[in-house]
Design an enzyme around this catalytic site. Structure first.
Site, PDB file in Angstrom:
ATOM      1  N   ARG A   1     -10.430 -11.397   2.465  1.00 36.46           N
ATOM      2  CA  ARG A   1     -11.372 -12.430   1.986  1.00 36.46           C
ATOM      3  C   ARG A   1     -10.738 -13.814   2.020  1.00 36.46           C
ATOM      4  NH1 ARG A   1     -11.867  -9.349  -3.639  1.00 36.46           N
ATOM      5  NH2 ARG A   1     -11.420  -7.633  -2.217  1.00 36.46           N
TER       6      ARG A   1
ATOM      7  N   LYS B   1       0.836  -1.194   0.000  1.00 34.07           N
ATOM      8  CA  LYS B   1       0.000   0.000   0.000  1.00 34.07           C
ATOM      9  C   LYS B   1       0.874   1.248   0.000  1.00 34.07           C
ATOM     10  CE  LYS B   1      -3.884  -1.765   2.794  1.00 34.07           C
ATOM     11  NZ  LYS B   1      -4.981  -1.611   1.836  1.00 34.07           N
TER      12      LYS B   1
HETATM   13  N1  BES Z   1      -8.128  -3.648   4.621  1.00 27.92           N
HETATM   14  C1  BES Z   1      -8.341  -3.255   3.279  1.00 27.92           C
HETATM   15  C2  BES Z   1      -9.676  -2.520   3.085  1.00 27.92           C
HETATM   16  C3  BES Z   1      -9.788  -1.153   3.696  1.00 27.92           C
HETATM   17  C4  BES Z   1      -9.463  -0.030   2.958  1.00 27.92           C
HETATM   18  C5  BES Z   1     -10.257  -0.994   4.978  1.00 27.92           C
HETATM   19  C6  BES Z   1      -9.585   1.223   3.518  1.00 27.92           C
HETATM   20  C7  BES Z   1     -10.379   0.265   5.545  1.00 27.92           C
HETATM   21  C8  BES Z   1     -10.049   1.379   4.820  1.00 27.92           C
HETATM   22  C9  BES Z   1      -8.343  -4.463   2.371  1.00 27.92           C
HETATM   23  O1  BES Z   1      -7.541  -5.511   2.759  1.00 27.92           O
HETATM   24  C10 BES Z   1      -7.813  -4.006   1.050  1.00 27.92           C
HETATM   25  O2  BES Z   1      -6.681  -3.645   0.998  1.00 27.92           O
HETATM   26  N2  BES Z   1      -8.649  -4.053   0.038  1.00 27.92           N
HETATM   27  C11 BES Z   1      -8.272  -3.639  -1.263  1.00 27.92           C
HETATM   28  C12 BES Z   1      -8.811  -4.674  -2.225  1.00 27.92           C
HETATM   29  C13 BES Z   1      -8.335  -4.509  -3.632  1.00 27.92           C
HETATM   30  C14 BES Z   1      -6.874  -4.819  -3.740  1.00 27.92           C
HETATM   31  C15 BES Z   1      -9.139  -5.434  -4.488  1.00 27.92           C
HETATM   32  C16 BES Z   1      -8.893  -2.280  -1.533  1.00 27.92           C
HETATM   33  O3  BES Z   1     -10.021  -2.049  -1.119  1.00 27.92           O
HETATM   34  O4  BES Z   1      -8.217  -1.450  -2.131  1.00 27.92           O
HETATM   35 MG    MG Z   2      -5.549  -5.365   2.047  1.00 29.43          MG
END
Ligand code: BES
Ligand code: MG
Ligand code: ZN
Length: 470
Positions: free
Chosen positions: A326, A252
């Site tokens: 997931r 990230k």
């Molecule tokens: N933990 C994150 C989701 C999240 C994002 C929670 C912002 C709280 C605030 C999750 O694991 C994630 O990174 N999801 C990605 C999925 C994508 C790579 C398909 C996302 O939402 O960007």
């Molecule tokens: Mg994630």
């Protein structure tokens, strides 16, 4: 928070709750006080509109009384959420002993006052020398009101909020497990921890893969509470327990990583819910599972392109290591369905940024394969001011999960990303009534109408209420 029927001490503030236009405020104010308030009202044209406050000081039995009168607007327009909003705003930043009372039956809501005082008084200050101020509220009522359940719900919510607020250098899969063992002893539920070896032995390779790059290896936290041995019915709760989410190899950006200590909020929510259920001794059977792991990076990280066999046997092609929640949840859902034999599952997870884009930061998106479950869950959450909205589960989103090289892949395209994520989870429920709450937007706030900045603890109370009523 206490309910009293006799005034025995002096308060820093006396607060009277009124509707717009009310003239009769409170029996225990002296005639002088009443007169003063009446003239103040005339002069300042205070009418008790929503959120309007009038402050007066007067002498009563030789003591200086400091009194605030707080308006809740028109009686017919004052919903429970307006009550929450007005009282929350009034109490924010206040401290000391406050006596609350009201002549109005509709504003005699010790339960709501208790809930709001709980929201106001929670603070995350164990690492600050200067602790934040608290309000010490007593509610005056001539009739006895039992607020035991509300107090327990506040306690459970605070446990959740604290676990969420604690950073990842303190809460990792192992320390989280240790804390849950302690909570189980304190609140009265059974706890079993599966270590990384057991996780692999059970075939939970998705969960293991997500967490294997961390020095603190994955744990499966299993909590069991059997309050009704005569019934075969078991409610199943699952909470995403990513103690930190760097994104893995698909790392990230720094800004998006900042709050990723709260990627275990779903887990903390079901832990808090178990505390509430056990301490209130519900006559229900509930099993909760938290797949706890850290999505870290080292030479052993799982990679985009990897093909991993899940506990249910299906092979999953990895596309983006940041869509890790997931994966951890999928194995936990298989486990709770097959090995714990639950009758129904609700999972809670900070699953997708897409959910936050869709509904913002104060509404949780809920997906369910049963209409009646959604209805009861909505009612249960709304009772505690927890706002939810039902999301769709169209089959087109499942088609996006087809893979060229494995049984399925774990993500679809960008559009409707919260829905394709839900479709992935649905597969692992194997037809069992299943509901998924995506709390990515609601887990953590920059303050909303009745939640402070920080971990919200949202849905501990709603899930408790759901388990109680189903
Ligand atoms: N933990 C994150 C989701 C999240 C994002 C929670 C912002 C709280 C605030 C999750 O694991 C994630 O990174 N999801 C990605 C999925 C994508 C790579 C398909 C996302 O939402 O960007
Ligand atoms: Mg994630
Ligand atoms: Zn995550």
């Amino acid at each position: 928070m206490r309910v009293i029927n006799k005034i025995e001490k002096a308060y820093d503030r006396n607060l009277i709750l009124i509707f717009e236009g009310d003239k009769e405020f409170c029996e225990y104010i002296s005639e002088d006080g009443k007169k003063l308030i009446a003239t103040m009202i005339e002069k300042e044209e205070f009418t008790g509109k929503k959120g309007e406050t009038l402050s007066v000081n007067f002498l009563q039995n030789g003591k200086l009384i400091s009194m605030d009168i707080l308006g809740f607007g028109k009686k017919e327009e004052c919903s429970e959420n307006i009550f929450r909003e007005v009282l929350f705003k009034y109490l924010s930043g206040k401290s000391g002993a406050i006596l609350i009372s009201s002549n109005r039956e509709e504003l005699n809501r010790a339960d709501l006052i208790c809930e709001i005082v709980g929201n106001i008084n929670y603070s995350f200050d164990e690492f600050k020398e200067k602790k934040s101020n608290k309000v010490d509220v007593e509610f005056f009522s001539s009739e006895a009101i039992d607020i035991t359940e509300s107090l327990i719900l506040n306690e459970a919510t605070d446990i959740t909020r604290n676990l969420v607020d604690l950073p990842a250098n303190i809460i990792n899969p192992i320390t989280l497990s240790e804390r849950v063992i302690e909570l189980g002893k304190e609140f009265g539920f059974e706890v079993e921890i599966f270590d990384d070896e057991k996780i692999q032995k059970l075939g939970m390779n998705l969960l293991y893969s997500v967490g294997k790059a961390s020095v603190t290896k994955p744990r499966l936290i299993v909590m069991r509470y059997f309050g009704d041995r005569e019934s075969e019915d078991i409610m199943g709760l699952v909470g995403k327990g990513l103690t930190y989410d760097t994104g893995g190899l698909c790392i990230k950006p720094a800004d998006s990583m900042m709050n990723m200590k709260d990627d275990m909020t779903g887990g903390a929510t079901v832990i808090g819910t178990m505390c509430a259920i056990a301490k209130n001794a519900l006559k229900k059977n509930v099993v909760a599972v938290v797949p706890a792991c850290e999505n870290a990076i080292n030479g052993n990280s799982y990679r985009p392109g990897d093909i991993i066999q899940s506990m249910n046997g299906k092979y999953v092609e990895i596309i983006n290591t940041d869509a890790e929640g997931r994966l951890a949840l999928a194995d936990a859902i298989t486990y709770i369905v097959r090995d714990e034999k639950v009758s129904e599952i609700i999972d809670v997870a900070t699953l997708t940024g897409a959910m936050m884009v869709a509904l913002g930061t104060f509404i949780t998106g809920v997906f369910s394969n049963r209409d009646e479950v959604y209805s009861l869950l909505e009612k249960s959450c709304n009772k505690y001011g927890e706002r939810v909205w039902r999301m769709p589960l169209n089959e087109e989103f499942a088609e996006e999960l087809k893979s060229e090289v494995a049984d399925l892949k774990h993500m679809g395209n960008r559009w409707g990303g919260a829905i394709s994520a839900a479709k992935f989870l649905e597969i692992f429920a194997e037809g069992t009534p299943w509901t998924h709450m995506d709390i990515a937007g609601t887990a953590y706030n920059n303050s909303t109408k009745w939640y402070k900045k920080g971990a919200s603890g949202v849905h501990v109370k709603g899930l408790y209420e759901y388990c109680k009523n189903r």
